[in-house]
Design a protein around this motif. Structure first.
Motif, PDB file in Angstrom:
ATOM      1  N   ALA A 125       0.835  -1.207   0.000  1.00 31.11           N
ATOM      2  CA  ALA A 125       0.000   0.000   0.000  1.00 31.11           C
ATOM      3  C   ALA A 125       0.869   1.257   0.000  1.00 31.11           C
ATOM      4  N   TYR A 126       1.917   1.225   0.785  1.00 32.38           N
ATOM      5  CA  TYR A 126       2.846   2.363   0.889  1.00 32.38           C
ATOM      6  C   TYR A 126       3.500   2.628  -0.478  1.00 32.38           C
ATOM      7  N   VAL A 127       3.979   1.536  -1.116  1.00 29.28           N
ATOM      8  CA  VAL A 127       4.637   1.670  -2.427  1.00 29.28           C
ATOM      9  C   VAL A 127       3.653   2.248  -3.452  1.00 29.28           C
ATOM     10  N   LYS A 128       2.433   1.726  -3.456  1.00 22.25           N
ATOM     11  CA  LYS A 128       1.441   2.223  -4.427  1.00 22.25           C
ATOM     12  C   LYS A 128       1.213   3.721  -4.233  1.00 22.25           C
ATOM     13  N   GLY A 129       1.083   4.135  -2.981  1.00 23.77           N
ATOM     14  CA  GLY A 129       0.836   5.557  -2.696  1.00 23.77           C
ATOM     15  C   GLY A 129       1.974   6.435  -3.168  1.00 23.77           C
ATOM     16  N   ILE A 130       3.189   6.063  -2.803  1.00 24.76           N
ATOM     17  CA  ILE A 130       4.349   6.879  -3.200  1.00 24.76           C
ATOM     18  C   ILE A 130       4.452   6.921  -4.722  1.00 24.76           C
ATOM     19  N   GLN A 131       4.400   5.726  -5.338  1.00 30.75           N
ATOM     20  CA  GLN A 131       4.654   5.653  -6.778  1.00 30.75           C
ATOM     21  C   GLN A 131       3.531   6.259  -7.617  1.00 30.75           C
ATOM     22  N   SER A 132       2.371   6.517  -7.001  1.00 27.69           N
ATOM     23  CA  SER A 132       1.296   7.166  -7.763  1.00 27.69           C
ATOM     24  C   SER A 132       1.700   8.587  -8.156  1.00 27.69           C
ATOM     25  N   ASN A 133       2.770   9.099  -7.565  1.00 25.77           N
ATOM     26  CA  ASN A 133       3.283  10.426  -7.920  1.00 25.77           C
ATOM     27  C   ASN A 133       4.285  10.371  -9.077  1.00 25.77           C
ATOM     28  N   GLY A 134       4.548   9.171  -9.579  1.00 26.67           N
ATOM     29  CA  GLY A 134       5.532   9.069 -10.663  1.00 26.67           C
ATOM     30  C   GLY A 134       6.962   9.009 -10.156  1.00 26.67           C
ATOM     31  N   VAL A 135       7.135   8.868  -8.841  1.00 30.01           N
ATOM     32  CA  VAL A 135       8.484   8.686  -8.281  1.00 30.01           C
ATOM     33  C   VAL A 135       8.624   7.229  -7.856  1.00 30.01           C
ATOM     34  N   GLY A 136       9.839   6.832  -7.487  1.00 28.46           N
ATOM     35  CA  GLY A 136      10.071   5.428  -7.161  1.00 28.46           C
ATOM     36  C   GLY A 136      10.210   5.166  -5.670  1.00 28.46           C
ATOM     37  N   THR A 137      10.242   3.870  -5.334  1.00 28.68           N
ATOM     38  CA  THR A 137      10.498   3.434  -3.950  1.00 28.68           C
ATOM     39  C   THR A 137      11.621   2.405  -3.982  1.00 28.68           C
ATOM     40  N   SER A 138      12.107   2.048  -2.808  1.00 35.00           N
ATOM     41  CA  SER A 138      13.110   1.002  -2.696  1.00 35.00           C
ATOM     42  C   SER A 138      12.745   0.148  -1.492  1.00 35.00           C
ATOM     43  N   ILE A 139      12.189  -1.019  -1.724  1.00 37.49           N
ATOM     44  CA  ILE A 139      11.811  -1.842  -0.569  1.00 37.49           C
ATOM     45  C   ILE A 139      13.103  -2.419   0.021  1.00 37.49           C
ATOM     46  N   LYS A 140      13.226  -2.302   1.341  1.00 37.31           N
ATOM     47  CA  LYS A 140      14.495  -2.649   1.974  1.00 37.31           C
ATOM     48  C   LYS A 140      14.224  -3.312   3.313  1.00 37.31           C
ATOM     49  N   HIS A 141      15.162  -3.989   3.916  1.00 36.67           N
ATOM     50  CA  HIS A 141      16.503  -4.339   3.461  1.00 36.67           C
ATOM     51  C   HIS A 141      16.431  -5.802   3.118  1.00 36.67           C
ATOM     52  N   PHE A 142      16.617  -6.124   1.862  1.00 42.65           N
ATOM     53  CA  PHE A 142      16.378  -7.435   1.271  1.00 42.65           C
ATOM     54  C   PHE A 142      17.591  -8.313   1.511  1.00 42.65           C
ATOM     55  N   ALA A 143      17.626  -9.119   2.420  1.00 35.64           N
ATOM     56  CA  ALA A 143      16.652  -9.495   3.444  1.00 35.64           C
ATOM     57  C   ALA A 143      17.416 -10.006   4.656  1.00 35.64           C
ATOM     58  N   ASN A 183      23.207 -17.325   4.982  1.00 41.76           N
ATOM     59  CA  ASN A 183      23.893 -18.618   4.846  1.00 41.76           C
ATOM     60  C   ASN A 183      25.243 -18.480   4.141  1.00 41.76           C
ATOM     61  N   ASP A 184      26.105 -17.654   4.680  1.00 41.79           N
ATOM     62  CA  ASP A 184      27.516 -17.475   4.277  1.00 41.79           C
ATOM     63  C   ASP A 184      27.743 -16.570   3.061  1.00 41.79           C
ATOM     64  N   VAL A 185      26.692 -16.045   2.467  1.00 48.73           N
ATOM     65  CA  VAL A 185      26.875 -15.209   1.262  1.00 48.73           C
ATOM     66  C   VAL A 185      26.258 -13.841   1.546  1.00 48.73           C
ATOM     67  N   TYR A 186      26.983 -12.759   1.204  1.00 49.33           N
ATOM     68  CA  TYR A 186      26.381 -11.432   1.360  1.00 49.33           C
ATOM     69  C   TYR A 186      25.113 -11.358   0.518  1.00 49.33           C
ATOM     70  N   THR A 187      24.082 -10.794   1.076  1.00 46.20           N
ATOM     71  CA  THR A 187      22.810 -10.761   0.329  1.00 46.20           C
ATOM     72  C   THR A 187      23.002 -10.064  -1.017  1.00 46.20           C
ATOM     73  N   SER A 188      23.866  -9.052  -1.055  1.00 47.38           N
ATOM     74  CA  SER A 188      24.064  -8.327  -2.316  1.00 47.38           C
ATOM     75  C   SER A 188      24.870  -9.142  -3.317  1.00 47.38           C
ATOM     76  N   GLU A 189      25.459 -10.239  -2.854  1.00 50.87           N
ATOM     77  CA  GLU A 189      26.215 -11.104  -3.770  1.00 50.87           C
ATOM     78  C   GLU A 189      25.482 -12.419  -4.003  1.00 50.87           C
ATOM     79  N   SER A 190      24.251 -12.491  -3.514  1.00 45.86           N
ATOM     80  CA  SER A 190      23.524 -13.766  -3.601  1.00 45.86           C
ATOM     81  C   SER A 190      22.701 -13.831  -4.890  1.00 45.86           C
ATOM     82  N   TYR A 191      23.118 -14.687  -5.791  1.00 44.60           N
ATOM     83  CA  TYR A 191      22.387 -14.918  -7.045  1.00 44.60           C
ATOM     84  C   TYR A 191      21.039 -15.557  -6.719  1.00 44.60           C
TER      85      TYR A 191
END
Ligand code: BGC
Length: 767
Positions: free
Chosen positions: A178-196, A244-252
C-alpha cells in the motif's frame, strides 16, 4: 547550486561521440548501451559517493541536485543521462532542510513510523499517507524514496523495528504494498528494503544470518514477495548482512533466482549504503547498482570485465535495468518541481493517520477524558516528545508538537509547577547526553539515548492530585540503526515503575484517574505494571504532530482503532529467537573480510533456530501466556461479529463478516482471518494470519460488512525436500478473530492438494 564535479567526462578520443546527438529516450535504451564505453557502464552501476562528506572520497562526491540526498546515480551528459536522486525514507523524505545562501527552507513532513502505520491495518490509509509523502519526493526534486523498510520483527530488541512493520509477513507485505502504491502514484520510485534477513543491527555489516530455506521463504521473504507482486516497487535495496555465508548483495539465489525468476521482478536492485564488497559479484548476482559507490567499486567492475570474470552481457543487462529506471524518473522527464509541497495539508494527514495506529491497551473507563480540564502531565517524554526513531529513518521536520502543546491545543491546562520541574531536569539531561555524544566520534550519529527519567520523589504528588483532574504519565523509548535495544530499554526502570505506581496511588487516593501513554518505537515490558493505571494507550511515535494526535485520541475527538502488529510477551526471553539474538552488545560495525578467525555467536553469525516459529506462530503454538496478543487493540466502543461460513469457489476461499458497533461512539474495527491447517506431513504453526480488513467508520448501532479472501496458494508451506510450495489436502479451519487470542467464529473448508515447484536456494557449502 554547485554543478556535479564528477560526471563521466569527454576525453579527446570520445569527442566525436560527445558531439553526437544520441540522447537517452524511453525507446532507444539498447542503442545507448551500444554507444556506451566500458567506463561509462561501470560508472552507471556505481553511485557517486556521499554528497554530505564533501571531499572524503576524492573525486567521487557531488553536490547533489537535492542537497541531503543519500546518493545519486552517475550522470552521463553526452548521452543525456541525468543523475537520479535517491533519498531516505521511510517516515518521510529526508533531505537537508536549509541551504547555504538560500533563505528558503526545505523541511519535510515527519509522518508516523512504520510500526504505527502497520498498527492501522488499513491499506487505504497507508496508501494515502504514501501519496502525501510521495508528493514531497516529487516536489522537492527527488526521484526515489529509500523506503519502505519491511524486515520482520524477529525479536523485540532489534533497533530498527520502528521502521519495520510486523512479526507477520502478510501484514508487512500488504502494508508495504500500500505504501509503495501511494508513493509511486506520484511518478516517483520506492526502494523496498533491506532485502533481506536484516533482523538485528548489532554487527549488521557482516552478521551471517543462518536461516532454513523454509523460514527464509515463509517468514523473511514472504512480505517482500507480496510487495513486489502487488505493487512493483521501482527498486529493491539489499541488506548488509549475509544469508547462509553469502552477502545478500552477492547472492544470485536471492536477487536472481527468487526475486526475478520466481517473482517476476524487473526493476533495479541496489546495495545498502557502502554494502557490497565485490562489485563484479554484485552485478553477477543481479544487484546492479552499488550505492553510494566509489572509485574502488568502479575499478572492480572494469577489472572484472577486462579479466573475463564479468561477461559484458551481464554488465549490459545491469545497465539496461538502470536505464529503464532512469527513464521513468521525474528527473529524466525534466519535471519542474516547485520546492513547495503541500506541507500544511500533509501535517493534517500525519496528525490524522497517527490517531488510527494508536493502540488502546487498557481502559477502565478512563478514556476518553470526560470533564477533565487540568492535567498533571508527568514523565520526561511528555515534554521531550519523540516523533520517530534515529538514523536514516529520521526526517528533518520543521517542528515536533510535544504532548504538553497538544493538550493545550485541545483545551486542556497542564500543571505549570510540574512542567517547570521537568523542563529544568531535561535541560540537565540534554547537557549530559551531549557530552557523551561528543566522545563517540564516528559513531555519534548512531547515538539514540534520550533524557533519563526524573525521580518521581521530586514531585509533590499529593498537591498534584489535589490541583488536577487527571494524571497523564508518559513512558518514552527511542532507537535507531546501528545498534539494538538493550534489555534495560525493554524493561521499565525503577523510576518509571515508581512513577506509575506512586502517581496512580496519589490520584486514586482522591478519587481521580491516571492514564499511561507510551511514546515508543518498539515493544516494552508491560505485564508487571499494566493493571495499575486506569488506561494505557500505546501512541507509538506518530511523527511531527504527535502531541496533537494523542490529544485527539484522549479527548475523544478520534476513536483509536489500531491493533498490535506484533505480540507483547511477558518477558522478552519468551520469544524463541531470544536464545539467538545479540543481547546488550552495543554498537558493533565490523567489516572484516574474510570472517574473523573466531566467530562470535549472535554477532558474527546468528542462527535462526526458531525456524518459522516467530512471534505469535511460537506463542500460539506453545500456548504461552502473553501480555498482549498479536492483533490486539481496544476501542472506545465495542463490536460484535457475525461471520458467514467460509465459501469455496475454485481456489478462492471467502469469509464475509458483518461487524456491528454496539457501543455509543462511532469507530472502526480490524478483522483478522487465521487459518489452521490439517495435520499433514509438514510441521505447521497452530494458526497463521492469512487476511485482514478494516471496516470504515461504523456509527453506533450500525453495521459494516468486510470480505476476507484467501487463495489456495496462500495456504502453502515450503517443503525443502521437494523444493516446492505445498498445500496438503484436508480440512482447513478458517477463524475470524479480533486478535490471535480472540477468535469469534470458525468454519471449515476442504482444500485439495497443490504443489508449485521452486528452486533450491540458500544452501550452505559443506565445511
Ligand atoms: C541504511 C539504509 C539507508 C541508507 C542511506 C543505510 O545506513 O541502512 O536504510 O537507506 O543508509 O541513507
Amino acid at each position: 547550486m554547485k554543478k556535479a564535479i564528477m560526471t563521466i567526462g569527454c576525453t579527446a578520443m570520445m569527442l566525436a561521440a560527445c558531439q553526437s546527438e544520441l540522447k537517452l529516450r524511453e525507446d532507444n535504451i539498447d542503442e545507448i548501451i551500444a554507444a556506451m564505453t566500458l567506463e561509462e557502464k561501470a560508472g552507471l552501476c556505481v553511485g557517486v559517493g556521499y554528497n554530505w562528506m564533501d571531499g572524503t572520497d576524492a573525486g567521487w562526491n557531488i553536490q547533489a541536485k537535492v542537497p541531503g540526498a543519500a546518493g545519486t546515480t552517475m550522470a552521463i551528459e553526452r548521452l543525456g543521462i541525468p543523475a537520479i536522486q535517491l533519498c531516505d525514507g521511510p517516515a518521510g523524505l529526508r533531505i537537508q532542510p536549509t541551504r547555504e545562501g538560500d533563505e528558503a527552507t526545505y523541511y519535510c513532513t515527519h509522518f508516523p513510523i512504520g510500526t504505527l502505520l502497520s498498527s492501522t491495518w488499513d491499506q487505504e490509509l497507508v496508501e494515502n499517507v504514501g501519496k502525501a509523502m510521495g508528493e514531497e519526493v516529487l516536489e522537492y526534486g527527488a526521484d526515489v524514496l529509500l523506503a519502505p523498510a519491511l524486515n520482520i520483527h524477529r525479536n523485540p530488541l532489534c533497533g530498527r523495528n520502528f521502521e519495520y512493520y510486523s512479526e507477520d509477513p502478510v501484514v508487512a507485505g500488504k502494508i508495504a504494498a500500500a505504501y509503495v502504491k501511494g508513493i509511486q502514484s506520484n511518478g516517483v520510485g520506492t526502494s523496498i528494503k533491506h532485502f533481506a534477513f536484516n533482523n538485528q543491527e548489532t554487527n549488521r555489516l557482516r552478521d551471517n544470518a543462518i536461516v532454513s530455506e523454509r523460514a527464509a521463504r515463509e517468514i523473511y521473504l514472504k512480505g517482500f514477495e507480496i510487495a513486489v507482486k502487488e505493487a512493483n516497487p521501482m527498486t529493491v535495496m539489499t541488506s548488509y548482512n549475509m544469508i547462509n555465508d553469502v552477502y545478500t548483495s552477492e547472492s544470485y539465489d536471492l536477487n536472481t533466482t527468487v526475486l526475478r525468476d520466481e517473482w517476476g521482478y524487473t526493476g533495479v536492485v541496489m546495495t545498502d549504503w557502502t554494502g557490497g564488497y565485490d562489485a563484479a559479484k554484485n552485478i553477477h548476482a543481479g544487484n546492479e547498482m552499488i550505492q553510494p559507490g566509489n572509485k574502488v567499486k568502479y575499478d572492480q567492475i572494469i577489472a572484472a570485465v577486462n579479466e573475463g570474470r564479468l561477461p559484458m552481457e551481464e554488465l549490459d543487462q545491469a545497465v539496461r535495468r538502470i536505464l529503464e529506471m532512469v527513464v521513468k524518473c521525474p528527473g529524466f522527464k525534466n519535471y519542474k518541481y516547485s520546492n513547495k509541497p503541500d506541507l500544511e495539508g500533509h501535517a493534517a494527514v500525519t496528525r490524522q493517520s497517527a490517531t488510527e495506529g494508536m493502540v488502546l491497551l487498557e481502559n477502565k473507563g478512563a478514556l476518553p477524558l470526560k470533564d477533565a480540564k487540568k492535567v498533571a502531565l508527568i514523565g520526561v517524554t511528555s515534554y521531550n516528545w519523540i516523533a520517530g526513531g534515529t538514523g536514516s529513518g529520521d526526517v528533518n521536520r520543521a517542528y515536533t508538537v510535544n504532548l504538553t502543546e497538544g493538550l493545550k491545543n485541545a483545551g486542556f491546562e497542564t500543571d505549570a509547577t510540574i512542567a517547570a520541574q521537568y523542563e529544568a531536569w531535561i535541560k540537565k539531561e540534554n547537557a549530559r547526553l551531549d557530552s557523551i555524544k561528543s566522545t563517540l566520534g564516528q559513531n555519534a550519529w548512531m547515538f539514540n539515548e534520550t533524557a533519563g527519567e526524573m525521580d518521581p520523589a521530586a514531585l509533590d504528588l499529593t498537591a498534584a492530585a489535589q490541583a488536577n483532574d487527571v494524571a497523564i504519565i508518559t513512558i518514552g523509548r527511542n532507537s535507531g540503526e546501528g545498534s539494538d535495544r538493550e534489555v534495560e530499554n525493554f524493561e521499565l526502570s525503577a523510576y518509571e515503575q515508581a512513577m506509575i505506581k506512586n502517581v496512580t496511588a496519589a490520584f486514586h487516593a482522591v478519587g481521580k484517574k491516571a492514564v499511561v501513554i507510551l511514546n515508543i518505537g518498539g515493544v516494552i515490558e508491560s505485564a508487571s505494571w499494566k493493571n495499575i493505571p486506569d488506561a494505557v494507550l500505546c501512541a507509538w511515535q506518530g511523527g511531527q504532530e504527535g502531541g496533537n494526535s494523542v490529544a485527539d485520541v484522549i479527548s475523544g475527538k478520534a476513536n483509536p482503532s489500531g491493533k498490535l502488529p506484533m505480540t507483547w510477551p511477558v518477558k522478552f526471553t519468551d520469544h524463541k529467537s531470544s536464545a539467538n539474538f545479540p543481547i546488550n552488545k552495543g554498537i558493533i560495525q565490523s567489516e572484516s573480510i574474510p570472517a574473523p578467525a573466531t566467530e562470535v555467536k549472535d554477532v558474527d553469525y546468528t542462527i535462526y533456530e526458531e525456524g518459522i516459529y516467530v512471534g505469535y506462530r511460537w506463542f500460539d503454538t506453545q500456548n504461552l501466556a502473553v501480555s498482549y496478543p498479536f492483533g490486539y487493540g481496544l476501542s472506545y466502543t465495542t463490536f460484535t461479529y457475525a461471520a458467514e461460513d467460509v465459501k469455496a469457489e475454485g481456489e478462492t476461499y471467502t469469509v464475509n463478516v458483518t461487524v456491528t458497533n454496539n457501543g455509543e461512539v462511532a469507530g472502526k474495527e480490524v478483522v483478522e482471518l487465521y487459518v489452521t491447517a490439517p495435520q499433514g506431513s509438514l510441521d505447521k504453526p497452530a494458526q497463521e494470519l492469512k487476511a485482514f480488513a478494516k471496516t470504515p467508520v461504523i456509527e453506533p448501532g450500525k453495521s459494516a460488512k468486510v470480505t476476507l479472501t484467501v487463495k489456495a496458494d496462500d495456504l502453502a508451506s515450503y517443503n525443502e525436500e521437494t523444493s516446492s510450495w505445498e498445500v496438503e489436502a484436508g480440512t482447513y479451519t478458517f477463524k475470524v478473530g479480533a486478535s490471535s487470542r480472540d477468535i469469534r467464529a470458525t468454519s471449515t473448508a476442504e482444500v485439495a492438494a497443490k504443489a508449485t515447484k521452486a528452486h533450491k536456494v540458500f544452501q550452505r557449502a559443506a565445511k
